[in-house]
Write a protein that holds these residues in place. Structure first.
Motif, PDB file in Angstrom:
ATOM      1  N   ARG A  98       0.829  -1.211   0.000  1.00  0.00           N
ATOM      2  CA  ARG A  98       0.000   0.000   0.000  1.00  0.00           C
ATOM      3  C   ARG A  98       0.862   1.260   0.000  1.00  0.00           C
ATOM      4  O   ARG A  98       0.527   2.259  -0.641  1.00  0.00           O
ATOM      5  CB  ARG A  98      -0.922  -0.007   1.216  1.00  0.00           C
ATOM      6  CG  ARG A  98      -2.044  -1.043   1.127  1.00  0.00           C
ATOM      7  CD  ARG A  98      -2.687  -1.268   2.480  1.00  0.00           C
ATOM      8  NE  ARG A  98      -3.660  -2.362   2.450  1.00  0.00           N
ATOM      9  CZ  ARG A  98      -4.009  -3.076   3.506  1.00  0.00           C
ATOM     10  NH1 ARG A  98      -3.462  -2.803   4.695  1.00  0.00           N
ATOM     11  NH2 ARG A  98      -4.893  -4.057   3.389  1.00  0.00           N
ATOM     12  N   LEU A  99       1.987   1.208   0.714  1.00  0.00           N
ATOM     13  CA  LEU A  99       2.883   2.357   0.752  1.00  0.00           C
ATOM     14  C   LEU A  99       3.577   2.575  -0.591  1.00  0.00           C
ATOM     15  O   LEU A  99       3.690   3.712  -1.066  1.00  0.00           O
ATOM     16  CB  LEU A  99       3.932   2.169   1.848  1.00  0.00           C
ATOM     17  CG  LEU A  99       3.473   2.325   3.293  1.00  0.00           C
ATOM     18  CD1 LEU A  99       4.563   1.867   4.244  1.00  0.00           C
ATOM     19  CD2 LEU A  99       3.090   3.770   3.589  1.00  0.00           C
ATOM     20  N   CYS A 100       4.043   1.492  -1.193  1.00  0.00           N
ATOM     21  CA  CYS A 100       4.860   1.605  -2.404  1.00  0.00           C
ATOM     22  C   CYS A 100       4.043   1.712  -3.681  1.00  0.00           C
ATOM     23  O   CYS A 100       4.523   2.247  -4.688  1.00  0.00           O
ATOM     24  CB  CYS A 100       5.810   0.404  -2.493  1.00  0.00           C
ATOM     25  SG  CYS A 100       7.071   0.379  -1.197  1.00  0.00           S
ATOM     26  N   PHE A 101       2.820   1.212  -3.647  1.00  0.00           N
ATOM     27  CA  PHE A 101       1.965   1.268  -4.836  1.00  0.00           C
ATOM     28  C   PHE A 101       0.596   1.860  -4.472  1.00  0.00           C
ATOM     29  O   PHE A 101      -0.434   1.182  -4.546  1.00  0.00           O
ATOM     30  CB  PHE A 101       1.798  -0.126  -5.437  1.00  0.00           C
ATOM     31  CG  PHE A 101       3.089  -0.795  -5.805  1.00  0.00           C
ATOM     32  CD1 PHE A 101       3.818  -0.360  -6.903  1.00  0.00           C
ATOM     33  CD2 PHE A 101       3.589  -1.849  -5.046  1.00  0.00           C
ATOM     34  CE1 PHE A 101       5.015  -0.967  -7.251  1.00  0.00           C
ATOM     35  CE2 PHE A 101       4.781  -2.459  -5.383  1.00  0.00           C
ATOM     36  CZ  PHE A 101       5.507  -2.023  -6.490  1.00  0.00           C
ATOM     37  N   PRO A 102       0.570   3.123  -4.069  1.00  0.00           N
ATOM     38  CA  PRO A 102      -0.688   3.733  -3.599  1.00  0.00           C
ATOM     39  C   PRO A 102      -1.751   3.847  -4.690  1.00  0.00           C
ATOM     40  O   PRO A 102      -2.935   3.964  -4.375  1.00  0.00           O
ATOM     41  CB  PRO A 102      -0.240   5.119  -3.108  1.00  0.00           C
ATOM     42  CG  PRO A 102       1.016   5.400  -3.864  1.00  0.00           C
ATOM     43  CD  PRO A 102       1.694   4.075  -4.009  1.00  0.00           C
ATOM     44  N   SER A 103      -1.354   3.823  -5.950  1.00  0.00           N
ATOM     45  CA  SER A 103      -2.333   3.958  -7.026  1.00  0.00           C
ATOM     46  C   SER A 103      -3.067   2.654  -7.323  1.00  0.00           C
ATOM     47  O   SER A 103      -4.074   2.653  -8.030  1.00  0.00           O
ATOM     48  CB  SER A 103      -1.651   4.453  -8.303  1.00  0.00           C
ATOM     49  OG  SER A 103      -0.697   3.509  -8.772  1.00  0.00           O
ATOM     50  N   LYS A 104      -2.571   1.534  -6.798  1.00  0.00           N
ATOM     51  CA  LYS A 104      -3.240   0.252  -7.015  1.00  0.00           C
ATOM     52  C   LYS A 104      -4.454   0.132  -6.100  1.00  0.00           C
ATOM     53  O   LYS A 104      -4.484   0.701  -5.003  1.00  0.00           O
ATOM     54  CB  LYS A 104      -2.280  -0.912  -6.765  1.00  0.00           C
ATOM     55  CG  LYS A 104      -1.169  -1.058  -7.797  1.00  0.00           C
ATOM     56  CD  LYS A 104      -0.340  -2.306  -7.543  1.00  0.00           C
ATOM     57  CE  LYS A 104       0.778  -2.471  -8.567  1.00  0.00           C
ATOM     58  NZ  LYS A 104       0.247  -2.697  -9.927  1.00  0.00           N
ATOM     59  N   SER A 105      -5.429  -0.641  -6.538  1.00  0.00           N
ATOM     60  CA  SER A 105      -6.634  -0.861  -5.746  1.00  0.00           C
ATOM     61  C   SER A 105      -6.385  -1.914  -4.668  1.00  0.00           C
ATOM     62  O   SER A 105      -5.371  -2.628  -4.703  1.00  0.00           O
ATOM     63  CB  SER A 105      -7.775  -1.324  -6.648  1.00  0.00           C
ATOM     64  OG  SER A 105      -7.477  -2.605  -7.203  1.00  0.00           O
ATOM     65  N   SER A 106      -7.310  -2.042  -3.728  1.00  0.00           N
ATOM     66  CA  SER A 106      -7.193  -3.051  -2.671  1.00  0.00           C
ATOM     67  C   SER A 106      -7.146  -4.458  -3.263  1.00  0.00           C
ATOM     68  O   SER A 106      -6.375  -5.309  -2.790  1.00  0.00           O
ATOM     69  CB  SER A 106      -8.375  -2.935  -1.704  1.00  0.00           C
ATOM     70  OG  SER A 106      -8.346  -1.702  -1.027  1.00  0.00           O
ATOM     71  N   SER A 107      -7.946  -4.701  -4.290  1.00  0.00           N
ATOM     72  CA  SER A 107      -7.939  -6.027  -4.908  1.00  0.00           C
ATOM     73  C   SER A 107      -6.607  -6.305  -5.600  1.00  0.00           C
ATOM     74  O   SER A 107      -6.118  -7.448  -5.593  1.00  0.00           O
ATOM     75  CB  SER A 107      -9.083  -6.154  -5.912  1.00  0.00           C
ATOM     76  OG  SER A 107      -8.964  -5.200  -6.948  1.00  0.00           O
ATOM     77  N   GLU A 108      -5.988  -5.274  -6.170  1.00  0.00           N
ATOM     78  CA  GLU A 108      -4.675  -5.445  -6.799  1.00  0.00           C
ATOM     79  C   GLU A 108      -3.606  -5.723  -5.746  1.00  0.00           C
ATOM     80  O   GLU A 108      -2.698  -6.546  -5.962  1.00  0.00           O
ATOM     81  CB  GLU A 108      -4.321  -4.218  -7.623  1.00  0.00           C
ATOM     82  CG  GLU A 108      -5.135  -4.078  -8.892  1.00  0.00           C
ATOM     83  CD  GLU A 108      -4.850  -2.774  -9.624  1.00  0.00           C
ATOM     84  OE1 GLU A 108      -4.726  -2.804 -10.860  1.00  0.00           O
ATOM     85  OE2 GLU A 108      -4.761  -1.714  -8.951  1.00  0.00           O
ATOM     86  N   HIS A 109      -3.706  -5.020  -4.607  1.00  0.00           N
ATOM     87  CA  HIS A 109      -2.765  -5.296  -3.511  1.00  0.00           C
ATOM     88  C   HIS A 109      -2.914  -6.733  -3.032  1.00  0.00           C
ATOM     89  O   HIS A 109      -1.913  -7.437  -2.803  1.00  0.00           O
ATOM     90  CB  HIS A 109      -3.024  -4.335  -2.340  1.00  0.00           C
ATOM     91  CG  HIS A 109      -2.621  -2.929  -2.626  1.00  0.00           C
ATOM     92  ND1 HIS A 109      -3.315  -1.852  -2.133  1.00  0.00           N
ATOM     93  CD2 HIS A 109      -1.607  -2.414  -3.361  1.00  0.00           C
ATOM     94  CE1 HIS A 109      -2.739  -0.728  -2.539  1.00  0.00           C
ATOM     95  NE2 HIS A 109      -1.700  -1.051  -3.284  1.00  0.00           N
ATOM     96  N   GLU A 110      -4.133  -7.197  -2.878  1.00  0.00           N
ATOM     97  CA  GLU A 110      -4.380  -8.567  -2.424  1.00  0.00           C
ATOM     98  C   GLU A 110      -3.836  -9.587  -3.424  1.00  0.00           C
ATOM     99  O   GLU A 110      -3.207 -10.577  -3.039  1.00  0.00           O
ATOM    100  CB  GLU A 110      -5.884  -8.790  -2.233  1.00  0.00           C
ATOM    101  CG  GLU A 110      -6.466  -8.137  -0.992  1.00  0.00           C
ATOM    102  CD  GLU A 110      -6.183  -8.931   0.277  1.00  0.00           C
ATOM    103  OE1 GLU A 110      -5.703 -10.085   0.174  1.00  0.00           O
ATOM    104  OE2 GLU A 110      -6.451  -8.405   1.378  1.00  0.00           O
ATOM    105  N   LYS A 111      -4.074  -9.363  -4.682  1.00  0.00           N
ATOM    106  CA  LYS A 111      -3.590 -10.281  -5.715  1.00  0.00           C
ATOM    107  C   LYS A 111      -2.063 -10.351  -5.717  1.00  0.00           C
ATOM    108  O   LYS A 111      -1.472 -11.441  -5.800  1.00  0.00           O
ATOM    109  CB  LYS A 111      -4.099  -9.832  -7.087  1.00  0.00           C
ATOM    110  CG  LYS A 111      -3.680 -10.747  -8.230  1.00  0.00           C
ATOM    111  CD  LYS A 111      -4.247 -10.248  -9.554  1.00  0.00           C
ATOM    112  CE  LYS A 111      -3.817 -11.155 -10.711  1.00  0.00           C
ATOM    113  NZ  LYS A 111      -4.370 -10.657 -12.013  1.00  0.00           N
ATOM    114  N   LEU A 112      -1.427  -9.192  -5.617  1.00  0.00           N
ATOM    115  CA  LEU A 112       0.028  -9.141  -5.600  1.00  0.00           C
ATOM    116  C   LEU A 112       0.587  -9.796  -4.336  1.00  0.00           C
ATOM    117  O   LEU A 112       1.581 -10.534  -4.389  1.00  0.00           O
ATOM    118  CB  LEU A 112       0.485  -7.685  -5.703  1.00  0.00           C
ATOM    119  CG  LEU A 112       1.990  -7.409  -5.801  1.00  0.00           C
ATOM    120  CD1 LEU A 112       2.628  -8.210  -6.910  1.00  0.00           C
ATOM    121  CD2 LEU A 112       2.223  -5.908  -6.006  1.00  0.00           C
ATOM    122  N   ALA A 113      -0.058  -9.545  -3.196  1.00  0.00           N
ATOM    123  CA  ALA A 113       0.393 -10.142  -1.932  1.00  0.00           C
ATOM    124  C   ALA A 113       0.265 -11.657  -1.969  1.00  0.00           C
ATOM    125  O   ALA A 113       1.155 -12.382  -1.488  1.00  0.00           O
ATOM    126  CB  ALA A 113      -0.420  -9.576  -0.770  1.00  0.00           C
TER     127      ALA A 113
END
Length: 291
Positions: free
Chosen positions: A51-66
């Motif tokens: 979330r800190l490094c990719f603030p422009s990504k959505s929550s679902s994108e953060h979850e997928k990447l994680a």
């Protein structure tokens, strides 16, 4: 219990070392996906970092990447079996090298190979040690038994293992003698001998050791990255051109350059960077903790 736990780890890794590489890799991805479904502190750390490094990504994108990152991390742990107990040939079979410098140059200047904490860093370092003399820095683990095991197995092809906390004088001696040194300086090791510079726009406590050692050892700094290839085809170790005008004479400038180079690599395969580490553990004065 500690001895029993270590014995079980060794037995598991030895077993994994004789299984087909693609089977172990697929197993790691599956187990990692399953573990991500469970609440954990590491999962929280990964999501905070993303979330800190990719603030422009959505929550679902953060979850997928994680989720993808968890799979890669667990896979890398299972592949320690091949890396720690497999033959040199088995490692060479799964790692290809793309080097922008001549690795066979007998007249090469003193060299610091600067790595970064992608999930493939260990296998890349071990592949290099099967072909060329090298020294490698390591950070002591909390478990003495596991630390000794890791040090022994990582150095089994001749790499000289040097503990980071006591390394400076030894590293300089090795560099001046002509032996290259591999190290990674992209983790938060505390504010001593560090500066705060941006990493994806976030102030990150960044070690200045690379600049200092390069200056004292009169060494060039050569970045390297080990990438996990798609479709279980193994790894690619890329060794880049030496950084120009490095060290510059300014620790802050050099740390910024190091982080900027790392950012360029992370965006190529962000799921493979070690987001499970607390990269922003220490914060500048007056800025609140993020974890």
């Amino acid at each position: 219990m500690k001895r029993l736990s270590l014995a079980l780890i060794v037995a598991l890794l030895r077993t994994l070392s004789v299984l087909p590489y693609k089977f172990v890799a697929r197993l790691g991805m599956v187990v990692g996906t399953g573990l991500y479904a469970l609440p954990s502190r590491r999962k929280h750390i990964v999501l905070v970092n993303l979330r800190l490094c990719f603030p422009s990504k959505s929550s679902s994108e953060h979850e997928k990447l994680a989720r993808a990152h968890f799979s890669h991390v667990v896979r890398s742990y299972l592949e320690r079996g091949i890396q720690w107990f497999g033959s040199a040939r088995s490692i060479r079979d799964i790692v290809q090298i793309d080097s922008k410098i001549d690795l066979d140059d007998d007249h090469a200047p003193p060299t610091i190979f600067m790595g970064f904490h992608f999930v493939g860093i260990e296998v890349g370092c071990m592949l290099y040690s099967t072909r060329f003399p090298v020294a490698s820095l390591y950070t002591r683990m909390s478990s003495t038994g596991l630390c000794d095991l890791a040090k022994r197995q990582r150095g089994r092809f001749g790499a000289e293992m040097i503990e980071r906390a006591t390394s400076a004088r030894k590293v300089v001696e090795l560099l001046r003698s002509g032996k290259p040194v591999m190290l990674a300086a992209d983790m938060d090791q505390g504010v001593d001998n560090s500066v705060f510079v941006p990493f994806f726009g976030v102030p990150a406590c960044t070690l200045t050791a690379v600049s200092r050692l390069a200056r004292l050892g009169r060494a060039r700094v050569v970045p390297f990255v080990t990438e996990v290839l798609p479709d279980y085809q193994g790894y690619k170790l890329t060794i880049f051109e030496p950084l120009a005008d490095f060290p510059s004479g300014s620790d802050v400038v050099d740390a910024r350059r190091m982080n900027a180079f790392l950012e360029e690599q992370v965006v190529k395969f962000p799921e493979q960077y070690y987001w499970v580490h607390r990269r922003f553990k220490h914060r500048p004065p007056g800025i609140a903790s993020v974890y």
